[in-house]
Design a protein around this motif. Structure first.
Motif, PDB file in Angstrom:
ATOM      1  N   LEU A  47       0.825  -1.216   0.000  1.00  8.90           N
ATOM      2  CA  LEU A  47       0.000   0.000   0.000  1.00  8.90           C
ATOM      3  C   LEU A  47       0.854   1.258   0.000  1.00  8.90           C
ATOM      4  CD1 LEU A  47      -2.799  -1.041   2.537  1.00  8.90           C
ATOM      5  CD2 LEU A  47      -2.983  -0.870   0.043  1.00  8.90           C
ATOM      6  N   ALA A  48       1.978   1.208   0.732  1.00 10.89           N
ATOM      7  CA  ALA A  48       2.869   2.369   0.784  1.00 10.89           C
ATOM      8  C   ALA A  48       3.477   2.651  -0.582  1.00 10.89           C
ATOM      9  CB  ALA A  48       3.969   2.130   1.817  1.00 10.89           C
ATOM     10  N   VAL A  49       3.921   1.606  -1.256  1.00  8.58           N
ATOM     11  CA  VAL A  49       4.505   1.780  -2.587  1.00  8.58           C
ATOM     12  C   VAL A  49       3.455   2.267  -3.575  1.00  8.58           C
ATOM     13  CG1 VAL A  49       5.579   0.563  -4.529  1.00  8.58           C
ATOM     14  CG2 VAL A  49       6.321   0.073  -2.195  1.00  8.58           C
ATOM     15  N   ARG A  50       2.270   1.741  -3.471  1.00 11.09           N
ATOM     16  CA  ARG A  50       1.196   2.113  -4.408  1.00 11.09           C
ATOM     17  C   ARG A  50       0.729   3.547  -4.193  1.00 11.09           C
ATOM     18  NH1 ARG A  50      -2.305  -0.442  -7.796  1.00 11.09           N
ATOM     19  NH2 ARG A  50      -4.366   0.477  -8.075  1.00 11.09           N
ATOM     20  N   SER A  51       0.718   3.994  -2.937  1.00  8.42           N
ATOM     21  CA  SER A  51       0.156   5.311  -2.625  1.00  8.42           C
ATOM     22  C   SER A  51       1.149   6.451  -2.816  1.00  8.42           C
ATOM     23  CB  SER A  51      -0.354   5.329  -1.181  1.00  8.42           C
ATOM     24  OG  SER A  51       0.713   5.103  -0.272  1.00  8.42           O
ATOM     25  N   ASP A  52       2.448   6.160  -2.842  1.00  8.95           N
ATOM     26  CA  ASP A  52       3.471   7.198  -2.963  1.00  8.95           C
ATOM     27  C   ASP A  52       4.074   7.170  -4.367  1.00  8.95           C
ATOM     28  OD1 ASP A  52       5.593   8.981  -2.727  1.00  8.95           O
ATOM     29  OD2 ASP A  52       6.025   8.401  -0.662  1.00  8.95           O
ATOM     30  N   SER A  53       3.870   8.230  -5.121  1.00  9.74           N
ATOM     31  CA  SER A  53       4.371   8.276  -6.506  1.00  9.74           C
ATOM     32  C   SER A  53       5.893   8.276  -6.575  1.00  9.74           C
ATOM     33  CB  SER A  53       3.827   9.522  -7.213  1.00  9.74           C
ATOM     34  OG  SER A  53       4.219  10.705  -6.523  1.00  9.74           O
ATOM     35  N   HIS A  54       6.564   8.729  -5.500  1.00  7.51           N
ATOM     36  CA  HIS A  54       8.029   8.729  -5.478  1.00  7.51           C
ATOM     37  C   HIS A  54       8.597   7.315  -5.453  1.00  7.51           C
ATOM     38  CE1 HIS A  54       7.032  12.793  -3.891  1.00  7.51           C
ATOM     39  NE2 HIS A  54       8.069  13.154  -4.625  1.00  7.51           N
ATOM     40  N   LEU A  55       7.786   6.352  -5.079  1.00  6.80           N
ATOM     41  CA  LEU A  55       8.253   4.960  -4.982  1.00  6.80           C
ATOM     42  C   LEU A  55       7.871   4.134  -6.203  1.00  6.80           C
ATOM     43  CD1 LEU A  55       7.465   4.152  -1.230  1.00  6.80           C
ATOM     44  CD2 LEU A  55       9.534   5.121  -2.226  1.00  6.80           C
ATOM     45  N   GLN A 298      10.115   4.498   5.033  1.00  7.13           N
ATOM     46  CA  GLN A 298       9.606   5.004   6.308  1.00  7.13           C
ATOM     47  C   GLN A 298       8.682   6.197   6.090  1.00  7.13           C
ATOM     48  OE1 GLN A 298      12.931   5.886   8.868  1.00  7.13           O
ATOM     49  NE2 GLN A 298      13.585   3.752   9.009  1.00  7.13           N
ATOM     50  N   LYS A 299       9.099   7.129   5.228  1.00  6.89           N
ATOM     51  CA  LYS A 299       8.276   8.300   4.937  1.00  6.89           C
ATOM     52  C   LYS A 299       6.942   7.890   4.311  1.00  6.89           C
ATOM     53  CE  LYS A 299      12.184  11.460   4.248  1.00  6.89           C
ATOM     54  NZ  LYS A 299      12.918  12.302   3.268  1.00  6.89           N
ATOM     55  N   ALA A 300       7.011   6.948   3.366  1.00  2.00           N
ATOM     56  CA  ALA A 300       5.788   6.490   2.697  1.00  2.00           C
ATOM     57  C   ALA A 300       4.853   5.796   3.678  1.00  2.00           C
ATOM     58  CB  ALA A 300       6.152   5.551   1.553  1.00  2.00           C
ATOM     59  N   LEU A 301       5.406   5.016   4.585  1.00  2.66           N
ATOM     60  CA  LEU A 301       4.581   4.320   5.578  1.00  2.66           C
ATOM     61  C   LEU A 301       3.918   5.306   6.532  1.00  2.66           C
ATOM     62  CD1 LEU A 301       6.827   1.217   6.415  1.00  2.66           C
ATOM     63  CD2 LEU A 301       4.585   1.185   5.329  1.00  2.66           C
ATOM     64  N   TRP A 302       4.673   6.340   6.964  1.00  2.76           N
ATOM     65  CA  TRP A 302       4.092   7.339   7.864  1.00  2.76           C
ATOM     66  C   TRP A 302       2.972   8.106   7.174  1.00  2.76           C
ATOM     67  CZ3 TRP A 302       3.962   7.180  12.729  1.00  2.76           C
ATOM     68  CH2 TRP A 302       5.048   6.720  13.490  1.00  2.76           C
ATOM     69  N   LYS A 303       3.176   8.443   5.888  1.00  8.45           N
ATOM     70  CA  LYS A 303       2.124   9.117   5.132  1.00  8.45           C
ATOM     71  C   LYS A 303       0.881   8.243   5.040  1.00  8.45           C
ATOM     72  CE  LYS A 303       5.098  11.953   2.152  1.00  8.45           C
ATOM     73  NZ  LYS A 303       5.561  12.177   0.750  1.00  8.45           N
ATOM     74  N   LEU A 304       1.098   6.935   4.786  1.00  6.46           N
ATOM     75  CA  LEU A 304      -0.024   6.003   4.670  1.00  6.46           C
ATOM     76  C   LEU A 304      -0.759   5.869   5.991  1.00  6.46           C
ATOM     77  CD1 LEU A 304      -1.577   3.863   3.009  1.00  6.46           C
ATOM     78  CD2 LEU A 304       0.129   2.191   3.759  1.00  6.46           C
ATOM     79  N   ILE A 305      -0.012   5.742   7.083  1.00  6.17           N
ATOM     80  CA  ILE A 305      -0.625   5.595   8.405  1.00  6.17           C
ATOM     81  C   ILE A 305      -1.408   6.853   8.783  1.00  6.17           C
ATOM     82  CG2 ILE A 305      -0.126   5.353  10.871  1.00  6.17           C
ATOM     83  CD1 ILE A 305       2.247   3.565  10.072  1.00  6.17           C
ATOM     84  N   ASN A 306      -0.815   8.017   8.515  1.00  2.00           N
ATOM     85  CA  ASN A 306      -1.511   9.278   8.809  1.00  2.00           C
ATOM     86  C   ASN A 306      -2.777   9.428   7.965  1.00  2.00           C
ATOM     87  OD1 ASN A 306       0.382  10.124  10.716  1.00  2.00           O
ATOM     88  ND2 ASN A 306       1.687  11.097   9.172  1.00  2.00           N
ATOM     89  N   ARG A 307      -2.702   8.988   6.711  1.00  2.00           N
ATOM     90  CA  ARG A 307      -3.877   9.060   5.837  1.00  2.00           C
ATOM     91  C   ARG A 307      -4.988   8.145   6.350  1.00  2.00           C
ATOM     92  NH1 ARG A 307      -2.569   8.187  -0.348  1.00  2.00           N
ATOM     93  NH2 ARG A 307      -1.184   9.907   0.234  1.00  2.00           N
ATOM     94  N   ALA A 309      -5.337   7.128   9.457  1.00  2.00           N
ATOM     95  CA  ALA A 309      -5.826   7.705  10.715  1.00  2.00           C
ATOM     96  C   ALA A 309      -6.792   8.859  10.449  1.00  2.00           C
ATOM     97  CB  ALA A 309      -4.643   8.183  11.552  1.00  2.00           C
ATOM     98  N   SER A 310      -6.477   9.683   9.450  1.00  2.00           N
ATOM     99  CA  SER A 310      -7.361  10.803   9.106  1.00  2.00           C
ATOM    100  C   SER A 310      -8.711  10.319   8.601  1.00  2.00           C
ATOM    101  CB  SER A 310      -6.695  11.676   8.045  1.00  2.00           C
ATOM    102  OG  SER A 310      -5.477  12.216   8.517  1.00  2.00           O
ATOM    103  N   LEU A 311      -8.680   9.272   7.779  1.00  2.00           N
ATOM    104  CA  LEU A 311      -9.929   8.702   7.272  1.00  2.00           C
ATOM    105  C   LEU A 311     -10.781   8.146   8.399  1.00  2.00           C
ATOM    106  CD1 LEU A 311      -8.669   6.879   4.042  1.00  2.00           C
ATOM    107  CD2 LEU A 311     -10.104   8.922   4.149  1.00  2.00           C
ATOM    108  N   LEU A 312     -10.133   7.475   9.354  1.00  2.00           N
ATOM    109  CA  LEU A 312     -10.871   6.915  10.495  1.00  2.00           C
ATOM    110  C   LEU A 312     -11.478   8.017  11.353  1.00  2.00           C
ATOM    111  CD1 LEU A 312      -8.447   4.006  11.558  1.00  2.00           C
ATOM    112  CD2 LEU A 312     -10.638   3.808  10.371  1.00  2.00           C
ATOM    113  N   GLN A 313     -10.715   9.117  11.536  1.00  2.00           N
ATOM    114  CA  GLN A 313     -11.240  10.230  12.314  1.00  2.00           C
ATOM    115  C   GLN A 313     -12.430  10.885  11.625  1.00  2.00           C
ATOM    116  OE1 GLN A 313      -7.941  12.877  13.012  1.00  2.00           O
ATOM    117  NE2 GLN A 313      -7.036  11.579  14.598  1.00  2.00           N
ATOM    118  N   CYS A 314     -12.337  11.005  10.300  1.00  2.00           N
ATOM    119  CA  CYS A 314     -13.452  11.592   9.542  1.00  2.00           C
ATOM    120  C   CYS A 314     -14.700  10.723   9.653  1.00  2.00           C
ATOM    121  CB  CYS A 314     -13.055  11.753   8.075  1.00  2.00           C
ATOM    122  SG  CYS A 314     -11.811  13.041   7.788  1.00  2.00           S
ATOM    123  N   GLU A 315     -14.506   9.399   9.549  1.00  2.00           N
ATOM    124  CA  GLU A 315     -15.647   8.497   9.653  1.00  2.00           C
ATOM    125  C   GLU A 315     -16.282   8.553  11.039  1.00  2.00           C
ATOM    126  OE1 GLU A 315     -14.499   4.600   8.501  1.00  2.00           O
ATOM    127  OE2 GLU A 315     -14.175   5.117   6.379  1.00  2.00           O
TER     128      GLU A 315
END
Length: 322
Positions: A47-55, A298-307, A309-315
């Protein structure tokens, strides 16, 4: 002992790692935890690789394929073992056993070849950085992925078809937690000379050739790094290869350890326990190795986790508002 034809066989018995009933719950919890860690860790990598265009580079695309392969390899063996412990039923159908042998061979061989492909990718990136984009084109990456895939399928089908012609004795107990090709061959009453020759030749080709390719790639990589004038560039180059080298060492080191232990000890149980090191542990550790030693990951994973977490908070916020 009277032999009987393999067409009359309905099932084998997988004896597992131990016959001590007191250890069964501990083994169940241990393997369930390892399986969940394997699935979750590799899924996060994908998921991290798929969600981050830099990877979206060959290195991380191959890493995603490796993660998918690791999840499939673990799923081939561990869930059936967990069900067997819970139900106290050690039997496995003949066709299921044959399918398990085929899948374990396929995913194991594909992982070996894929590690060699990843080593070649590091070789091109460090030794030919200016030509990297040209050499590692989309067509090249596709070829490097499909060729090991086809070879692994052919090897798995070859061994599976050879098992079909074997006849088995009345002793059908396998001292292992999954159907392993070498253990199945030992149970047969047929002449296994050809099977053993094919087994060792295939192991040398699909295990030895990728290992030799990895060694050759890293000889050139190390030589190229040592010629770099800047210590910062040397450190960066070594850091990009460190994770892959650890994964390669873990995969081939544990496999070699099991191979050596089969000669040192006559106990099938000890060999089965040692087999856990190459059939379960590397697939679980690979995501941790790549995520802990790779800053981009690590950066991609943190972005994914934060994303997430944000979705869960919105829900949760929407639910409270409703």
């Amino acid at each position: 002992m009277e032999p009987r034809n393999q067409t009359a066989i309905s099932e084998f018995l997988l004896l597992g790692l131990t016959d001590d009933p007191e250890l069964q719950p501990l083994i169940f919890i241990l393997f369930l935890s390892m399986y969940l860690a394997t699935i979750l860790g590799n899924l996060l990598i994908i998921l991290a690789v798929r969600s981050d265009s830099h990877l979206h580079t060959p290195m991380y695309i191959f890493l995603s394929i490796l993660s998918i392969n690791d999840m499939c390899l673990s799923t081939t063996t561990i869930p059936h073992m967990l069900v067997s412990i819970q139900t106290q039923d050690q039997s496995i159908f003949y066709r299921s056993c044959l399918a398990q042998i085929c899948l374990v061979l396929f995913f194991g061989n594909f992982e070996s070849c894929l590690l060699a492909v990843m080593a070649y990718d590091r070789y091109v990136a460090i030794c030919h950085p200016l030509r990297y984009i040209v050499i590692m084109s989309t067509r090249m990456c596709l070829s490097l992925s499909l060729f090991p895939l086809v070879i692994s399928i052919m090897d798995a089908l070859l061994h599976s078809l050879m098992i079909l012609r074997l006849s088995f004795c009345t002793e059908l107990s396998i001292p292992h937690f999954f159907c392993e090709l070498a253990q199945i061959i030992r149970l047969t009453c047929s002449d296994t000379l050809v099977d053993n020759i094919v087994l060792y030749v295939a192991a040398c080709i699909l295990g030895g050739v990728p290992a030799f390719g990895i060694m050759l790639s890293y000889i050139h990589v190390v030589s190229s790094i040592l010629r770099m004038p800047s210590s910062e560039r040397k450190y960066k180059a070594f850091s990009t290869c460190g994770s892959h080298l650890l994964v390669v060492t873990l995969f081939y080191g544990t496999g070699l350890g099991v191979y050596i232990s089969s000669f040192i000890t006559n106990s099938s149980k000890n060999v089965a326990v040692a087999s856990v090191m190459y059939s379960v542990v590397p697939q679980m550790m690979n995501p941790f190795i790549y995520s802990l030693r790779n800053r981009d990951m690590q950066k991609a994973l943190w972005k994914l986790i934060n994303r997430i977490a944000s979705l869960l908070q919105c829900e949760s916020g929407l639910e409270l508002w409703v």
